[in-house]
Design a protein around this motif. Structure first.
Motif, PDB file in Angstrom:
ATOM      1  N   TYR A   1       0.845  -1.198   0.000  1.00  0.00           N
ATOM      2  CA  TYR A   1       0.000   0.000   0.000  1.00  0.00           C
ATOM      3  C   TYR A   1       0.881   1.249   0.000  1.00  0.00           C
ATOM      4  O   TYR A   1       0.610   2.219  -0.710  1.00  0.00           O
ATOM      5  N   LEU A   2       1.951   1.207   0.815  1.00  0.00           N
ATOM      6  CA  LEU A   2       2.814   2.382   0.899  1.00  0.00           C
ATOM      7  C   LEU A   2       3.599   2.591  -0.384  1.00  0.00           C
ATOM      8  O   LEU A   2       3.821   3.721  -0.813  1.00  0.00           O
ATOM      9  N   LEU A   3       4.031   1.496  -1.012  1.00  0.00           N
ATOM     10  CA  LEU A   3       4.801   1.637  -2.247  1.00  0.00           C
ATOM     11  C   LEU A   3       3.943   2.193  -3.371  1.00  0.00           C
ATOM     12  O   LEU A   3       4.425   2.978  -4.194  1.00  0.00           O
ATOM     13  N   ILE A   4       2.657   1.778  -3.425  1.00  0.00           N
ATOM     14  CA  ILE A   4       1.784   2.324  -4.474  1.00  0.00           C
ATOM     15  C   ILE A   4       1.634   3.820  -4.276  1.00  0.00           C
ATOM     16  O   ILE A   4       1.652   4.597  -5.223  1.00  0.00           O
ATOM     17  N   ALA A   5       1.503   4.249  -3.007  1.00  0.00           N
ATOM     18  CA  ALA A   5       1.295   5.669  -2.728  1.00  0.00           C
ATOM     19  C   ALA A   5       2.605   6.418  -2.669  1.00  0.00           C
ATOM     20  O   ALA A   5       2.624   7.572  -2.248  1.00  0.00           O
ATOM     21  N   TYR A   6       3.727   5.826  -3.077  1.00  0.00           N
ATOM     22  CA  TYR A   6       5.026   6.475  -2.893  1.00  0.00           C
ATOM     23  C   TYR A   6       5.140   7.821  -3.591  1.00  0.00           C
ATOM     24  O   TYR A   6       5.711   8.754  -3.029  1.00  0.00           O
ATOM     25  N   PRO A   7       4.613   8.004  -4.839  1.00  0.00           N
ATOM     26  CA  PRO A   7       4.734   9.332  -5.466  1.00  0.00           C
ATOM     27  C   PRO A   7       3.903  10.401  -4.771  1.00  0.00           C
ATOM     28  O   PRO A   7       4.077  11.579  -5.056  1.00  0.00           O
ATOM     29  N   LYS A   8       2.980  10.036  -3.894  1.00  0.00           N
ATOM     30  CA  LYS A   8       2.181  10.962  -3.072  1.00  0.00           C
ATOM     31  C   LYS A   8       1.351  11.934  -3.900  1.00  0.00           C
ATOM     32  O   LYS A   8       1.117  13.057  -3.483  1.00  0.00           O
ATOM     33  N   THR A   9       0.929  11.527  -5.090  1.00  0.00           N
ATOM     34  CA  THR A   9      -0.033  12.357  -5.819  1.00  0.00           C
ATOM     35  C   THR A   9      -1.434  11.873  -5.477  1.00  0.00           C
ATOM     36  O   THR A   9      -1.601  10.812  -4.877  1.00  0.00           O
ATOM     37  N   GLY A  10      -2.445  12.682  -5.868  1.00  0.00           N
ATOM     38  CA  GLY A  10      -3.811  12.349  -5.495  1.00  0.00           C
ATOM     39  C   GLY A  10      -4.269  11.008  -6.024  1.00  0.00           C
ATOM     40  O   GLY A  10      -4.884  10.221  -5.303  1.00  0.00           O
ATOM     41  N   VAL A  11      -3.927  10.710  -7.291  1.00  0.00           N
ATOM     42  CA  VAL A  11      -4.401   9.469  -7.904  1.00  0.00           C
ATOM     43  C   VAL A  11      -3.808   8.256  -7.209  1.00  0.00           C
ATOM     44  O   VAL A  11      -4.498   7.272  -6.939  1.00  0.00           O
ATOM     45  N   THR A  12      -2.496   8.326  -6.911  1.00  0.00           N
ATOM     46  CA  THR A  12      -1.865   7.158  -6.293  1.00  0.00           C
ATOM     47  C   THR A  12      -2.416   6.949  -4.886  1.00  0.00           C
ATOM     48  O   THR A  12      -2.614   5.811  -4.465  1.00  0.00           O
TER      49      THR A  12
END
Lengths: 493, 141
Positions: free
Chosen positions: A139-150
């Motif tokens: 979950y954290l790796l998917i959200a790594y770029p920290k943009t809204g979509v991710t």
């Protein structure tokens, strides 16, 4: 030290993960070194395991049903080779991306280590813990770029994955209530007594565990999280998710079905038929949804659903040939899909857009990468000299042998559809570049590494693997056959 | 900050007792209810209490988040190191290599006490770092 090899394979990436957090300079060297150490450890033991030896390791010296055991047999060897090999290539592929900090490598190593943990452990609750750890890192790796979509994709996956693992935990609780032990092989011994005394609870726990894993491997009605999560993640993580992480769900499904429920339950409630129907649904749904995508990585994500359908059909047929085909397809899909996501990462960085239309003329910029993409996508379709063909052929043969001719028709139709969407991409790659690009580009085109060593070589190695396994399928089958023999040895006494 | 003098004084006086209780839970984890995680959380709440009653800046001066970050990694590395020590001394991973004392005494669990301390340090540092992060990024994203 040879006795301790199973735990060393798990611990070496885990130790490196925490050491990575302490250093700034050596993060890449540490992660690569730990993964290479794990690969060396596993290759020392692999020949012994392939000759039918089973390695058992007692954690903390506690034996039997009391302690936690690590068991390395043919099936776990096969899956851990996929995880470690692709994990190393994924770390190498991430090197040129400068803005991936320590946290990225930390999470990557934690996820790889816990994947091997899921594969090796013989304690079903420990399996749950490792799976939860793996999912949290993901979950954290998917959200790594920290943009809204991710963030949205990651949150969606968090909710769905949490529900799936809760189902799994509930099933484990039922098993524990019936048998009083958590060790997989001890549960299997007590299963026949439990099955006769309270059949419904056994069936309930099987259904709960299968549903939970169904969410994790994106079975047709439960696939909602996959397209977002797999397409929005950074490209190396997309390769990890599509190539490796979903395969862990398949491993758990196989292990639980064949080692604990010993295939009697499996055939009692005709769940093989259910699995085949769901597989066919997954196959057709993934193929038809991929057909309408305009985003390259989203197309690849739906293609993953498509290919997982084929694996599920192979598992559902359940004969020796079907299982060999399914496991071989797991290997092939892992190699092909990571090649495609690696190529897609380079294409998106070069073109500055995720739209397929914006990739026109990519062939002239990077012919080698285009060649790799074409090879891997031909393999996905199932064109003969490439590895995807061999495993699809095996599954089709198994379906004919078992008398399910309609499945062959479905697989062929889905292959035709996948030919349609992959050829659409290939055609764009070879067309002449647009003069005035009407596609809005987003600001991601800052990492342009033409012919970068670390970017290109993982792709070349994987493409060579595609061609090698396609020309000599016996190589892959020799790895898969002992695992299938192990699975079927319980069914036919 | 808006907290009154009474709250600040009470929190200050309570702080050592909460820390003591945390250490008690950690060190008696193998004898009574409690353990590394529970004791660590109690230690973490002591720091959180200070941060809530006094200002967060003042607390961060005493308990720097850099050091807490360091301690957290040190805790887990100690745990893995203790596990490896079992291998090096000829047993298996995480197995007990210390002599077992009389049941009921502090030094009776062998390796258990050391593992609990390592986990306690990690959890205490982790809980307070999480709290710092939540306070610092309040209102963003």
């Amino acid at each position: 030290m040879v006795v301790h090899i199973p735990i060393l394979i798990i611990i070496s990436p885990l130790l490196a993960a925490f050491l990575v957090l302490l250093t700034r300079k050596y993060k890449i060297i540490l992660s690569i070194a730990s993964l290479i150490a794990s690969i060396v450890f596993i290759s020392i033991q692999s020949s012994r395991i392939l000759y039918g030896d089973k390695i058992t390791y007692h954690l903390g010296g506690w034996q039997g049903p009391l302690g936690i055991n690590l068991v390395v047999d043919e099936l776990s060897l096969f899956f851990s080779l996929i995880v470690l090999g692709l994990g190393l290539l994924i770390v190498v592929y991430s090197i040129p991306e400068r803005h991936y900090g320590r946290t990225y490598y930390f999470l990557l190593l934690i996820s790889l280590s816990s994947m091997i943990g899921v594969i090796y452990t013989a304690d079903i609750f420990n399996m749950y813990v490792f799976y939860e750890l793996l999912s949290l890192a993901m979950y954290l790796l998917i959200a790594y770029p920290k943009t809204g979509v991710t963030l949205r994709a990651s949150f969606n996956y968090l909710i769905m994955g949490g529900v799936g693992l809760s189902f799994f935990l509930l099933g484990v609780g039922f098993l524990y209530a019936m048998t009083g032990t958590l060790d997989i092989f001890h549960i299997a011994e007590k299963m026949s007594v439990a099955f006769n005394s309270n059949t419904r609870m056994v069936l309930m726990s099987f259904v709960l565990i299968a549903t939970g894993m169904g969410i994790k491997i994106a079975m047709f009605p439960l696939h909602g999280w996959l397209p977002d999560a797999h397409s929005m993640a950074p490209s190396p993580i997309s390769a990890l998710l599509s190539g490796v992480t979903v395969k862990i769900g398949i491993y758990v499904l196989i292990r639980v079905t064949y080692s604990i429920f010993s295939a009697e339950t499996f055939f009692t409630i005709s769940s093989h038929a259910i699995l085949m129907v769901l597989g066919a649904g997954t196959l057709l749904f993934g193929a038809s949804m991929a057909l309408v995508q305009t985003d390259l990585k989203r197309l690849l994500a739906y293609s993953t659903i498509n290919q997982l359908g084929i694996v599920l059909i192979g598992l559902g047929i359940g004969t020796e040939l079907g299982l060999i085909g399914a496991l071989f397809h797991v290997l092939n899909h892992a190699i092909m899909k990571s090649t495609l996501f690696f190529c897609a990462g380079i294409m998106i960085a070069e073109a500055g857009t995720r739209e397929i239309k914006g990739l026109s003329g990519f062939n002239r910029q990077q012919p080698a990468i285009t060649f790799a993409f074409v090879i891997a996508s031909l393999g996905m379709i199932g064109i003969p000299p490439i590895n995807g063909f061999a495993s699809k052929l095996l599954i089709c043969l198994a379906a004919i042998e078992a008398g399910y001719t309609v499945l062959v028709v479905i697989i062929l139709v889905a292959s035709a559809i996948s030919a349609a969407y992959y050829f659409r991409v290939i055609q764009v790659l070879f067309s002449s570049p647009l003069e005035h690009s009407p596609i809005p580009t987003h600001g991601e085109g800052q990492v342009v590494h033409r012919g970068n060593f670390f970017r290109a070589w993982p792709i070349y190695i994987l493409t060579a693997g595609c061609l090698l396994l396609g020309l000599i399928p016996a190589l892959g089958i020799s790895l898969v056959k002992p695992a299938v023999g192990l699975l079927l040895s319980h069914v036919v006494p | 900050m808006g907290s009154s003098k009474i709250i600040r004084t009470i929190a200050q006086k309570l702080f050592p007792f909460i820390v003591l209780f945390g250490f008690y839970l950690i060190s008696h984890g193998h004898l009574s209810p409690g353990g590394g995680f529970q004791g660590g959380v109690v230690l973490g709440t002591a720091i959180i209490l200070l941060a809530l009653s006094h200002s967060i800046e003042q607390t961060e001066k005493k308990f720097k988040s850099r050091w807490l970050n360091m301690l957290e990694k040190l805790g887990i590395l100690t745990l893995i190191f203790l596990g490896f020590l079992g291998i090096f001394l000829g047993y298996s991973f995480l197995s007990n290599f210390l002599p077992l004392g009389n049941p009921g005494q502090i030094a009776s669990g062998g390796l258990m006490l050391l593992l609990n301390i390592a986990i306690g340090i990690k959890v205490a540092a982790g809980v307070s770092v999480i709290f710092y992060a939540l306070v610092r990024y309040r209102g963003e994203i």
